[in-house]
Design a protein around this motif. Sequence first.
Motif, short mmCIF file in Angstrom:
data_model
loop_
_atom_site.label_atom_id
_atom_site.label_comp_id
_atom_site.label_asym_id
_atom_site.label_seq_id
_atom_site.Cartn_x
_atom_site.Cartn_y
_atom_site.Cartn_z
N LEU A 388 62.20 22.51 -2.46
CA LEU A 388 62.53 22.74 -1.06
C LEU A 388 61.29 23.08 -0.24
O LEU A 388 61.15 22.63 0.91
N LEU A 389 60.39 23.89 -0.81
CA LEU A 389 59.14 24.21 -0.10
C LEU A 389 58.35 22.93 0.16
O LEU A 389 57.80 22.73 1.25
N ASP A 390 58.30 22.05 -0.83
CA ASP A 390 57.65 20.75 -0.65
C ASP A 390 58.31 19.99 0.50
O ASP A 390 57.63 19.41 1.35
N ARG A 391 59.65 19.99 0.50
CA ARG A 391 60.39 19.18 1.47
C ARG A 391 60.16 19.64 2.90
O ARG A 391 60.13 18.82 3.83
N VAL A 392 59.96 20.94 3.10
CA VAL A 392 59.76 21.43 4.46
C VAL A 392 58.28 21.53 4.82
O VAL A 392 57.92 22.13 5.84
N GLY A 393 57.40 20.96 3.99
CA GLY A 393 55.99 20.88 4.33
C GLY A 393 55.17 22.11 4.00
O GLY A 393 54.11 22.33 4.59
N LEU A 394 55.63 22.91 3.02
CA LEU A 394 54.88 24.09 2.59
C LEU A 394 54.40 23.90 1.16
O LEU A 394 55.01 23.19 0.37
N GLY A 415 62.90 29.39 6.81
CA GLY A 415 64.29 29.54 7.24
C GLY A 415 65.08 28.24 7.06
O GLY A 415 66.25 28.26 6.66
N ILE A 416 64.44 27.11 7.34
CA ILE A 416 65.09 25.81 7.16
C ILE A 416 65.31 25.54 5.67
O ILE A 416 66.38 25.06 5.27
N ALA A 417 64.31 25.85 4.84
CA ALA A 417 64.46 25.65 3.39
C ALA A 417 65.61 26.49 2.85
O ALA A 417 66.39 26.03 2.02
N ARG A 418 65.72 27.73 3.31
CA ARG A 418 66.81 28.60 2.84
C ARG A 418 68.16 28.04 3.27
O ARG A 418 69.13 28.09 2.51
N ALA A 419 68.23 27.48 4.48
CA ALA A 419 69.50 26.89 4.94
C ALA A 419 69.87 25.65 4.12
O ALA A 419 71.05 25.39 3.89
N LEU A 420 68.87 24.90 3.68
CA LEU A 420 69.13 23.68 2.91
C LEU A 420 69.52 23.97 1.46
O LEU A 420 70.15 23.12 0.80
N ALA A 421 69.16 25.15 0.94
CA ALA A 421 69.30 25.45 -0.49
C ALA A 421 70.70 25.18 -1.04
O ALA A 421 70.84 24.53 -2.09
N LEU A 445 60.75 20.35 15.03
CA LEU A 445 61.79 19.43 15.49
C LEU A 445 61.78 18.15 14.66
O LEU A 445 62.85 17.61 14.30
N ALA A 446 60.58 17.64 14.34
CA ALA A 446 60.49 16.44 13.50
C ALA A 446 61.05 16.71 12.10
O ALA A 446 61.74 15.86 11.51
N LEU A 447 60.78 17.91 11.57
CA LEU A 447 61.30 18.27 10.25
C LEU A 447 62.83 18.32 10.27
O LEU A 447 63.49 17.80 9.36
N LEU A 448 63.42 18.93 11.30
CA LEU A 448 64.87 19.00 11.39
C LEU A 448 65.49 17.60 11.48
O LEU A 448 66.54 17.33 10.87
N ALA A 449 64.85 16.71 12.24
CA ALA A 449 65.35 15.34 12.33
C ALA A 449 65.28 14.63 10.98
O ALA A 449 66.21 13.91 10.60
N ASP A 450 64.20 14.87 10.23
CA ASP A 450 64.05 14.24 8.91
C ASP A 450 65.11 14.73 7.93
O ASP A 450 65.74 13.94 7.22
N VAL A 451 65.32 16.05 7.86
CA VAL A 451 66.28 16.57 6.89
C VAL A 451 67.71 16.22 7.30
O VAL A 451 68.59 16.07 6.44
N ARG A 452 67.96 16.07 8.60
CA ARG A 452 69.29 15.64 9.02
C ARG A 452 69.61 14.26 8.47
O ARG A 452 70.71 14.01 7.94
#
Length: 540
Positions: A388-394, A415-421, A445-452
């Motif tokens: 998940l850290l990888d996925r959100v760019g960390l 926070g986004i990674a925790r929500a996706l878990a 915003l780009a990250l949220l669009a990608d994970v959506r």
Amino acid sequence: MTVLSVEDLRVSFGDRTAVDGLSFDLPAGGALGIVGESGSGKSATALALLGLHPDAEVRGRIGFAGEELTTATPQRLRAVRGAGIAMVFQEPLTALSPFHTVGAQIAEVYRLHTGASRRAARERAVEVLTQVHIADAATRADAYPHQFSGGMRQRALIAMALACRPQVIVADEPTTALDVTVQAQILDLLDEVRTTTGTALLLISHDLGVVAGSTDSVIVMRRGRMVEQGPTETVLRTPRMPYTRELLAAVPRPGEPREITGEPLLRLTDVHKHFPPPRRRSLRRAEPVKAVDGVTLEVRRGETLGVAGESGTGKTTLARLMVGLLAPSAGRITIDGVDVARRRGRSMQMVFQDPLSSLNPRRTVGESIADPLRLRGVRDPRARVEELLDRVGLDRAEYDRYPHQLSGGMRQRVGIARALAPRPRLIVCDEPVSSLDVTTQSQVLALLADVRREYELTLVFVSHDLAVLRQVADRVAVVHGGRIVELGDTAQVYEQPRHPYTKELLAAVPVADPAEARRLRALRRSLSGNPAPADQSMPE
């Protein structure tokens, strides 16, 4: 005539250089903007002008009204602060004393610099509070800062800056924490003050839309250095430097319209949320606070629904109701036909406005992300958390770091990674980018669009920033007084608004085009019935 001249300014904290060779001139009555990301040296520059860097090494030349400030004595600097150069700070609640009334604090500044009597100082405090459009100023002068709204506190700071009729006002991120309409009011007020008093303005912001309609010239800073300087219209319309073009590219743009054909996933039916009224010494029974008042709404599968409105309209309460963090006083909320209280945390997650306060400061960010996985029975969640850290760019190594060791943008990614878990179907984002600078905001915003797209999520995006919602949302619901006053496809709401409140919100949206910013300011004045201020300097 130049009132403030800065040459080769350098500000260092030990081996770290915050400002590196900055030079500019500010003419009397002029307006200069300094823009850049967090850490670019903007605020360090502002504080250096007033000698407010006791632990820093400040070199170069700061000339004010023919006087050199870098070599001035502490006594002389105290005389200049407030009387010659006044500061409007970013966070008024920390800049104002909680133990003294607003009027007393303004009067104290005036007495300190002029030697006026208490009565004259009180009259001056009421006068400047009236000048910044605080209604019933004589009464409100006796109120304490916590009794003012955020916008009123910022107006009070501007009044304090005006008290001694300074030649320069330095406004350091004066609108960052304010919603869009209050932000527009503060910027209009600063423009009015400059026009009516002849005071020069140095406006510091990370938002290009803030400086576009309020300054004559602009400086773009990056990592302590000036990368571009020139007339505001030239720099923002035809930028020469790649970094300026990057900042402009990060400004929210209208998103591509999508056709959403999915069935409703989340349903709200006549939802009410009332809170007990504040305790008052009165025999009359006070009415409850109606934070959400009869909302009926459907959120379709796969869509991004934007929820817009000012602070206090009920947006955050509505968001918390959607994920089951609050129980409705009346009405029904279901996800796939099941009451949200029975699906809380599994089908729905939330990304909060302030990740620093929503993350446990005593636990590493990796452990915070792992919590939802452990609740689902995953015994060793580290590998999944690192994915998940990888996925959100960390970087995966961030697992073992604590929230305070990360930047604001990095914390929001956590926070986004925790929500996706827990692999939810719906994520509600409550003002997730309101405290971020423009480039970090664009990345989140780009990250949220990608994970959506990747996780086939449904999003509810709550924001006071209509420019952001226009980029991310398929539909927009405008909330006012706890009710939805307008709902429709994004293009329809923005291009053909029906409700007066929606029109007021749209007129307050900051834009990076100086000509459009001036047009919107004129539109706001026409909607409010206030004409443009006359150019009439305040008498001495």
